[in-house]
Scaffold this active site. Structure first.
Site, mmCIF file in Angstrom:
data_model
loop_
_atom_site.group_PDB
_atom_site.id
_atom_site.type_symbol
_atom_site.label_atom_id
_atom_site.label_comp_id
_atom_site.label_asym_id
_atom_site.label_seq_id
_atom_site.Cartn_x
_atom_site.Cartn_y
_atom_site.Cartn_z
ATOM 1 N N GLY A 1 0.766 -1.137 0.154
ATOM 2 C CA GLY A 1 0.117 0.027 0.190
ATOM 3 C C GLY A 1 0.740 1.222 -0.047
ATOM 4 N NE ARG B 1 0.270 2.417 -5.839
ATOM 5 C CZ ARG B 1 -0.685 2.299 -6.978
ATOM 6 N NH1 ARG B 1 -0.575 2.870 -8.037
ATOM 7 N NH2 ARG B 1 -1.908 1.598 -6.683
ATOM 8 C CB CYS C 1 -14.027 3.780 -30.403
ATOM 9 S SG CYS C 1 -13.088 3.832 -31.910
ATOM 10 C CD GLU D 1 0.522 -9.196 1.756
ATOM 11 O OE1 GLU D 1 -0.476 -8.241 1.105
ATOM 12 O OE2 GLU D 1 0.107 -10.207 2.317
ATOM 13 N N PRO D 2 4.737 -5.457 -0.586
ATOM 14 C CG PRO D 2 7.264 -4.983 -0.759
ATOM 15 C CD PRO D 2 6.080 -5.811 -0.159
ATOM 16 C CE1 TYR E 1 -8.376 1.885 -9.693
ATOM 17 C CE2 TYR E 1 -6.027 2.094 -10.704
ATOM 18 C CZ TYR E 1 -7.178 1.068 -10.185
ATOM 19 O OH TYR E 1 -6.862 -0.104 -10.001
HETATM 20 N N1 PLP Z 1 -1.371 -6.936 -0.547
HETATM 21 C C1 PLP Z 1 -2.770 -6.750 -0.875
HETATM 22 C C2 PLP Z 1 -3.637 -7.855 -0.168
HETATM 23 C C3 PLP Z 1 -3.178 -5.894 -2.117
HETATM 24 O O1 PLP Z 1 -4.660 -6.051 -2.075
HETATM 25 C C4 PLP Z 1 -2.457 -5.073 -2.716
HETATM 26 C C5 PLP Z 1 -2.991 -4.233 -3.738
HETATM 27 O O2 PLP Z 1 -4.013 -3.651 -3.536
HETATM 28 C C6 PLP Z 1 -0.952 -5.084 -2.417
HETATM 29 C C7 PLP Z 1 -0.544 -5.942 -1.432
HETATM 30 C C8 PLP Z 1 -0.170 -4.311 -3.174
HETATM 31 O O3 PLP Z 1 -0.450 -2.897 -3.060
HETATM 32 P P1 PLP Z 1 0.605 -1.770 -3.451
HETATM 33 O O4 PLP Z 1 1.029 -2.216 -4.860
HETATM 34 O O5 PLP Z 1 -0.068 -0.569 -3.159
HETATM 35 O O6 PLP Z 1 1.792 -1.881 -2.533
#
Ligand code: PLP
Length: 410
Positions: free
Chosen positions: A240, A278, A343, A275-276, A318
C-alpha cells in the site's frame, strides 16, 4: 537517482537512448530499468533491516512480468499472489515457495490445492468458511496449511475509492470485532496451522496516518488474542505504500514507513511479512509511445498517441496522473489534451495539461508506469498487447512479446 534521464537532449533508459528502442521494437512499448528495480528492492530491504522480517513478498499483481520477478527473487523477495496464474509466475521466476503468500478474496479449491502442493509459506484467509475448506483440503493431503486471518480494521485509507480495501463495507477480510471469535474457531481446525493476522487497507497511500491507525488496531487485536490463550507468531502488514506520480506530489520514504512500523509494532513479538507492489516497481517503468496526430480541439489541441487505455488503464480507471514528456524535447511548451486511439472518451491520459510541445511522429513517454501498467493490459479494440523490454546498463532485451490480434481458435 535518475534511471530515466536526458543525455544530449535525448531521453535514455539507463544507457540506452529511447529512440533506439522504438526503432527496434516499435511503439507503444513498456520499458523497465533493472537498476531502478534493484535500487527500490534493496532500498526497501535496507529500511526494514532493523525489524523482525519474515519475508518481503512482492505483490505480483503490480507487475507479473517473470523477468522482473526473477530479478526481485535475486534481491531476496518472495511473492504475494492472488491467483493460480500468479503462483505459476512466482514459481517460474524462482521464488521460494516458503516466501510466497496467497491473498485474495476468491481463491478457488483448485487454486488452494495448487498452492498446498507447491508448499507455499502462508495463506491469508479472507473468511471463516475458506479456512474450513482449506483445512479439509490440507488434511486429505496429510499436511497443515500455514494461515493468517485477514482482518478488516475499518479504517479509511484516504486513497481512491476503487483501491481502498480497509473499510468494513469492502469485500476484504473479516470485521475486526468478529475476529477473536473467528480466530478461536479456526484455531480448532486440524488442517490449519493458524499463526496470526494479516491486514491491507489500500493502495497508493501517500499519508502514513491511516496505516498507523490500522496497525495500532491490529496490535490491540494481537493482545486480545494472546489474552484469550492463542498463539500469534506472525503478522502480515500488506502493501500500500504510495509513490509520487506528479512533480509536486510527495510520498513517504521507505525509512519513514519502516520507522512508523517499528514504532507501532515494537512490543508485538511477531515475525512481520510485507507485501509491497507499487513502491518497488512503479518508478522502474515507463511507457514509450509515438504521437500520431496533433488534432485541433475547441479549447486545446488533442495529442493523439499510439498508446491507449489498453496499455495503461490507470488514468481511465482512477483518473490517475502520469507525467508526459517528449523523448527529444523541441524546447517549447503547449497546452493540450492527451488521448489514445481507442473509441471511448475515457481513453484519455490528460486534459488541458501543459506539456512539452510535440508534433506528429515525435516520441514521448508516460512516466512511472511500472506498477499496474502492463499488468492491466487488455486487447480492447483488437489492439495487440504491447511488448515489454528490460534495460540493464547499455543492454536491453524483450521480456514480453507483442501480443497477437487474431484468435486462431475462432
Ligand atoms: N497486498 C494486498 C492484499 C493487496 O490487495 C495489494 C494491492 O492492492 C497489495 C498487497 C499491493 O499494494 P501496493 O501495490 O499498493 O503496495
Amino acid at each position: 537517482m535518475a534511471f530515466f534521464d536526458y543525455r544530449d537532449g535525448i531521453l535514455h533508459a539507463e544507457d540506452v537512448p529511447l529512440p533506439r528502442i522504438a526503432e527496434a521494437v516499435g511503439t507503444p512499448v513498456h520499458v523497465y530499468s533493472a537498476a531502478a528495480l534493484r535500487h527500490a528492492a534493496y532500498g526497501f530491504s535496507a529500511a526494514l533491516a532493523p525489524l523482525p522480517v519474515a519475508r518481503r513478498a512482492f505483490a505480483v499483481k503490480a507487475n507479473p512480468n517473470i523477468a522482473l520477478l526473477r530479478l526481485l527473487a535475486e534481491c531476496g523477495y518472495g511473492a504475494d499472489i492472488v491467483s493460480g496464474g500468479e503462483l505459476a509466475h512466482a514459481i517460474a521466476a524462482g521464488m521460494k515457495p516458503q516466501d510466497i503468500v496467497f491473498s485474495g478474496v476468491g481463491k478457488t479449491d483448485r487454486e488452494m490445492i495448487e498452492a498446498l502442493d507447491a508448499g507455499i509459506g502462508q495463506f491469508n484467509l479472507e473468511l471463516e468458511e475458506e479456512g474450513q475448506v482449506l483445512s479439509d483440503l490440507a488434511r486429505v493431503r496429510g499436511v497443515r496449511a500455514p494461515v493468517v486471518l485477514r482482518v478488516n480494521p475499518d479504517v479509511d485509507a484516504g486513497t481512491h475509492a476503487k483501491i481502498a480495501t480497509g473499510q468494513r463495507e469492502t469485500k476484504f477480510g473479516v470485521p475486526i470485532d468478529a475476529a477473536p471469535a473467528i480466530y478461536a474457531r479456526l484455531a480448532r481446525l486440524d488442517g490449519l496451522d493458524l499463526r496470526g493476522i494479516a491486514v491491507h487497507i489500500g493502495s497508493q497511500l501517500r499519508d502514513l496516518t491511516p496505516m498507523e491507525r490500522a496497525f495500532t488496531r491490529i496490535g490491540d487485536l494481537v493482545r486480545t488474542l494472546r489474552a484469550a490463550g492463542h498463539g500469534v507468531s506472525d503478522v502480515d502488514l500488506g502493501g500500500g505504500l504510495g509513490i509520487a506520480y506528479a512533480p509536486d506530489e510527495t510520498a513517504p520514504s521507505f525509512e519513514d514507513y519502516a520507522g512508523m512500523v517499528g514504532r507501532v509494532t515494537r512490543n508485538w513479538n511477531v515475525a512481520l511479512t510485507f507485501e509491497p507492489g507499487r513502491a518497488i516497481v512503479g518508478a522502474a517503468g515507463l511507457l514509450l509511445t509515438r504521437v500520431i496526430w496533433v488534432k485541433p480541439g475547441v479549447t486545446h489541441p488533442y495529442v493523439i498517441v499510439d498508446a491507449a487505455m489498453n496499455d495503461l488503464m490507470r488514468p481511465a480507471l482512477y483518473d490517475a496522473f502520469h507525467r508526459f514528456a517528449a523523448v527529444a524535447p523541441r524546447g517549447g511548451r503547449m497546452q493540450a489534451h492527451i488521448a489514445g486511439p481507442i473509441c471511448e472518451t475515457g481513453d484519455s491520459f490528460a486534459r488541458g495539461r501543459e506539456i512539452d510541445a510535440v508534433r506528429r511522429g515525435d516520441l514521448a513517454v508516460f512516466h512511472t508506469t511500472g506498477a499496474y501498467g502492463a499488468a492491466m493490459a487488455s486487447t480492447y479494440n483488437c489492439r495487440a498487447v504491447s511488448p515489454q523490454l528490460l534495460v540493464d546498463g547499455d543492454e536491453y532485451r524483450i521480456v514480453g512479446e507483442r501480443g497477437t490480434v487474431i484468435d486462431r481458435a475462432a
